[in-house]
Scaffold this active site. Structure first.
Site, short mmCIF file in Angstrom:
data_model
loop_
_atom_site.label_atom_id
_atom_site.label_comp_id
_atom_site.label_asym_id
_atom_site.label_seq_id
_atom_site.Cartn_x
_atom_site.Cartn_y
_atom_site.Cartn_z
N GLU B 278 0.85 -1.20 0.00
CA GLU B 278 0.00 0.00 0.00
C GLU B 278 0.88 1.24 0.00
O GLU B 278 0.62 2.20 0.75
CB GLU B 278 -0.94 -0.02 1.22
CG GLU B 278 -1.69 -1.33 1.37
CD GLU B 278 -2.62 -1.37 2.58
OE1 GLU B 278 -3.83 -1.44 2.36
OE2 GLU B 278 -2.15 -1.31 3.71
N CYS B 371 -11.47 1.42 7.20
CA CYS B 371 -10.89 2.73 7.54
C CYS B 371 -11.44 3.84 6.67
O CYS B 371 -11.58 4.98 7.11
CB CYS B 371 -9.36 2.67 7.41
SG CYS B 371 -8.75 1.97 5.87
#
Lengths: 596, 596
Positions: B278, B371
């Site tokens: 990521e 998230c």
């Protein structure tokens, strides 16, 4: 040059790689892990839980090597390691140093990640190599004891289970070929057919595609997931299909082959477009910079294509065999034979740091997951096996290389500088003078013009069907001009670029061939200019072509589309991809942007 | 259209997203996790170990929303959740449902992955929002008790430690701003300076760059590692630099800003080029298809740019703020407000399946790691805060949108259809008629021609410095032709492509606008043709341009470089990127190959 380039790779394997592997197995603890089962040995297990497989791959390499020539050190390694395995093996045949020591309670408990069958497969492949080389009856007995346990446990009527990492399938078929014991083949076939029905569960992070459990192989229409797993599985699928005469299974393999080679293969023959899960990507998703292109996947592709070639005689398989050997595989090993790439990208930017993802800019001497180096060693030690085949009708040469080939029909003495030069001279000494048979010499798919004894030939193989007499000579000449190739329009990552090839070799630009103030990141290729073939220091043949350098300093990240600013002409030298990163770590690119 | 497009996003957040988040927190177990600490609640902890942060982000969104308008349901949620937190909080201030229940022995034991400080940071941000909205003294007390514990434990003389996931830094500075309590700022500064010295150890798979512990931020010259972590950290760095007057720290942030926005930012303002970790990639490594481009990273970039804008007044920060808001952020939420992207690629191929890597072809209603959705909700609920700033010298409008802006200098009533139209009319009602101050209206970096009351203006802001009387009107007109842009020559992944933009909006091609037999994968853009602006069903403004369709069937994966085969002319319609995937899941591309 006895044996040509392929022979030189074998000699390097003999002289450097094999002893390096033996040393690393000691230093990295792989052998100590096995010693921990019964012998006095250091305290803790070391390395990956499937570290035994590195021992087995090395054993396999040693066995192939001993089939070629005697070697005291290698014989000692084979004997000592076989004795170690004999001591370590459970009375029921089980053998795995991770699960026999600290994790006995987890034995067979979690096939999805345990790699127990994967390790068993590599043990079996080592034993098969030893048997074929005539050097390892004891090792074969160890492997058979384990294989018999597998048949008992996982065979028809036993546990329905498959390994998270395919490998056992092809190994069992090979063991069947060596022993003639049908239950091994049946178990391989059963493993193939049990896969794809959710026995492994949904891998939480990567999905069931990761280990090819998302769909039965007979129904799959796209290669997917972890590339090595997919390709090992398909090698086993072909083995099962051939030995059981299962045409629909071979059809599935063929369909998946087309998926792989029509839409998911790098120009170097490498596979695996994604680092995240070491996986195939979407069709045409082939980024040169983010190519995972694992060395083991290239070896697996080689094994699969070899099996497809044997099963069908299809020419494209030989082309892919050659492509991946000379590029994806050959580039993995350093010139000194003791450093290896795990990942084999086709583009490395200036300043790249990929060491934390097994994509360093230099080859390393070993890896914490060291699957690749001994995998390369076992292939190189057996490379001669893939050069030619023989049938009742004659001899088929698939990989051109200098050397001698002994066949039931006679001996071929081949002189050639291939792949540097396309001329191949074959002198035939027939076993029975006056016998008629066909010598078939492959005309590679990349070759647009070939002659046989001066006469143009076309097709997939140049065939000479004649009565052979001692001293007969056949001369094949493959035109080998430099080629400039483009990618399919859907291969977005290489749009506006071209690559240089000659013969089976992919070429690349390296920073080492450019002035320090000209970054390889900033040059373009003038495709209208001729590509000159020259001699280089790194390789007998390098390619020279005109290009342009533009310093992009001050250029914004995004700006209105406009004609390119003028640049400075620059002479570019392209070197064989398989030799990159042997002078200094630095930027490299196979796909070169075209001068607008 | 009260509030314009930005206002419509806020209304959608009010009407759909907030209640959706509340519902999901119940359904996904986040609230039950907290109830498990003291109340009777279901058996097992559910979700990620940092699931508390989703509660805190939602609380923050609710707090901002209650600052805008009363809402009984949201007030009840705020009260009930605050009461729950009060009960759950340890007497020393500690609060974390994962570690207070089943993992008490691991409390503070492993900061590298525990996210304890990350969760604390989001609790603090929620409390800051409540305090600023005047709705949450109780929540502020909860947060301060935890913050005081952190000061005791990690402050000067205490434990040297940093969180594996930055977030606490900016939160502590914000808490300092709200309370004036200097130890919070000192601790934030300490966390910033402790980072980069190896306290977290070398992350075994991703390296220390993953969590920005490879080098101190003052020495770093390249944004690196996990994009959200890097960007949250930098928001905190600017906060610390501003509040402590630390010029060298602000220099570091500026240097890293240039690294990010000159070399590692997608056209949509998104960040994160790699799925594996990521993470940011190498400079110019910006593949549209493999863009991770996490929604949270876009939100983090927004926060960082806002802080850079406040700290320096720099115009580029406002440009990036606008770019990421209208594209990278806005595209994350569906038109119905209850579905969200985690990853926001700029290219999706026909048949793509990315569901196992948080890159599905459709927005999902929630994620196992959720998230992003509540992060979007907290930004949208506070969006009005980012439209304009005020100083003694006057008012600066950064984001043009219809609405009313109340300032100490007076009220601005703005009429505009921005971003669909570049005309902005500002009616001024000065607080003190006859007072002189400066109204500064931003001229976006993308705008090449602007007029103020009909007179050409240049520069970063169109400034009107005058004595203001009630009813004064200023008219800014920003020329907004469609633009065709190219990438920097080192952005290999978009070579030979162009993208269409208009005003702050990036446009894209979607399969939904093409006939079924013309795949978006196979069309090219004729950049010589004019781009027409038209009205569409999906958006008030769509772009229409000439292109070419070529069916690549039968084209090999690699072939000799040659001129493109002729194709069929086709009319292409490009729609705003932020609206993609609202009609049907399907292929999409921002970067369109150019017709040769």
């Amino acid at each position: 040059d006895e044996g040509g380039l392929l022979g030189s790779w074998q000699r390097r394997n003999t002289d450097a790689t094999l002893s390096h592997c033996l040393k690393q197995l000691e230093e990295s603890g792989n052998l100590d892990n096995l010693r921990r089962i019964t012998d006095s040995a250091p305290a803790a297990f070391r390395g990956m839980w499937f570290a035994d497989s590195d021992v087995y791959k090395t054993l396999e390499a040693v066995a192939w090597e001993l089939g070629r020539r005697p070697d005291t050190a290698l014989e000692q390694f084979l004997d000592a390691t076989t004795a170690l395995l004999e001591r370590a093996q459970d009375s029921d045949g089980y053998l795995n140093s991770y699960f026999q020591t600290d994790h006995r309670d987890q034995q067979w408990a979690e096939l999805v990640w345990s790699h127990e069958l994967y390790c068993a497969g590599h043990l079996i492949q080592a034993a098969v190599a030893a048997a074929r080389s005539g050097v390892g009856d004891r090792l074969l007995r160890v492997a058979r004891r384990f294989a018999d346990l597998l048949v008992d446990r996982f065979g028809e009527g036993g546990t329905d289970g498959v390994c998270g990492h395919p490998e056992i399938e092809t190994a069992l078929v090979e063991l069947y070929r060596v022993t003639g014991h049908r239950p091994y083949l049946d178990l391989a076939a059963r493993f193939v057919d049990l896969r794809g029905h959710g026995l492994l569960g949904d891998e939480p992070k990567f999905g069931a595609r990761y280990y090819q459990d998302h769909t039965p192989v007979r129904d799959a229409d796209e290669v997917a997931g972890h590339a090595v797993r997919q390709l090992y599985l398909l090698a086993g699928v072909v083995d099962v299909a051939v030995e059981t005469g299962d045409a629909s299974l071979l059809d599935a393999a063929t369909r998946l082959w087309e998926s792989a080679f029509d839409t998911k293969t790098y120009l170097t023959g490498a596979h695996g477009s994604r680092h995240r899960d070491e996986a195939f990507g979407d069709p045409y998703e082939l980024p040169p910079d983010r190519a995972y292109a694992e060395s083991c996947a290239a070896i697996a592709s080689f094994a699969w294509n070899w099996r497809m070639l044997l099963a069908t005689g299809g020419h494209r398989y030989a082309d892919e065999l050659e492509r991946v050997l000379y590029n994806g595989i050959a580039g993995s090993t350093s010139l000194d034979g003791t450093h290896f790439f795990y990942s084999n990208p086709l583009h490395l930017r200036t300043g790249h740091d990929g060491s934390h993802e097994d994509a360093p800019s230099q080859r390393l001497s070993w890896y914490s997951c060291a699957c690749c180096p001994p995998n390369l060693a076992r292939l190189m030690a057996s490379l001669q096996s893939y050069v030619a085949t023989t049938t009742e009708a004659g001899v088929q040469v698939h990989l051109h290389t200098a050397g001698r080939i002994a066949t039931p029909h006679g001996e071929l003495a081949i002189r050639t500088e291939y792949p540097w030069d396309g001329r191949v001279t074959v002198s035939v000494t027939p076993a029975t003078p006056g016998a008629a048979w066909t010598l078939a010499l492959r005309i590679p798919g990349w070759c647009e013009s070939a002659t046989l004894d001066g006469v143009p030939v076309t097709g997939e193989y140049a065939e000479v069907n004649r009565v052979w007499e001692p001293g007969d000579v056949v001369r094949l000449e493959l035109a080998m001009p430099a080629r400039v190739v483009a990618g399919h329009p859907r291969v977005d990552a290489v749009r506006g670029c071209a690559a240089l090839l000659r013969g089976p070799l992919v070429y690349c630009l390296e920073q080492a061939d450019l002035p320090d103030d000209v970054l390889v990141d900033d040059v373009t290729l003038d495709a209208r200019a001729a590509v000159d073939v020259g001699a280089g220091d790194l390789a007998p043949v390098v390619l020279r072509v005109a290009g342009t350098h533009r310093d992009p300093a001050g250029t914004p990240l995004y700006e209105p589309l406009a004609a390119s600013a003028p640049g400075t002409p620059i002479a570019l030298t392209a070197v064989p991809y398989f030799l990159w990163a042997n002078r200094s770590p630095g930027a490299m690119r196979v796909w070169i942007p075209l001068t607008a």
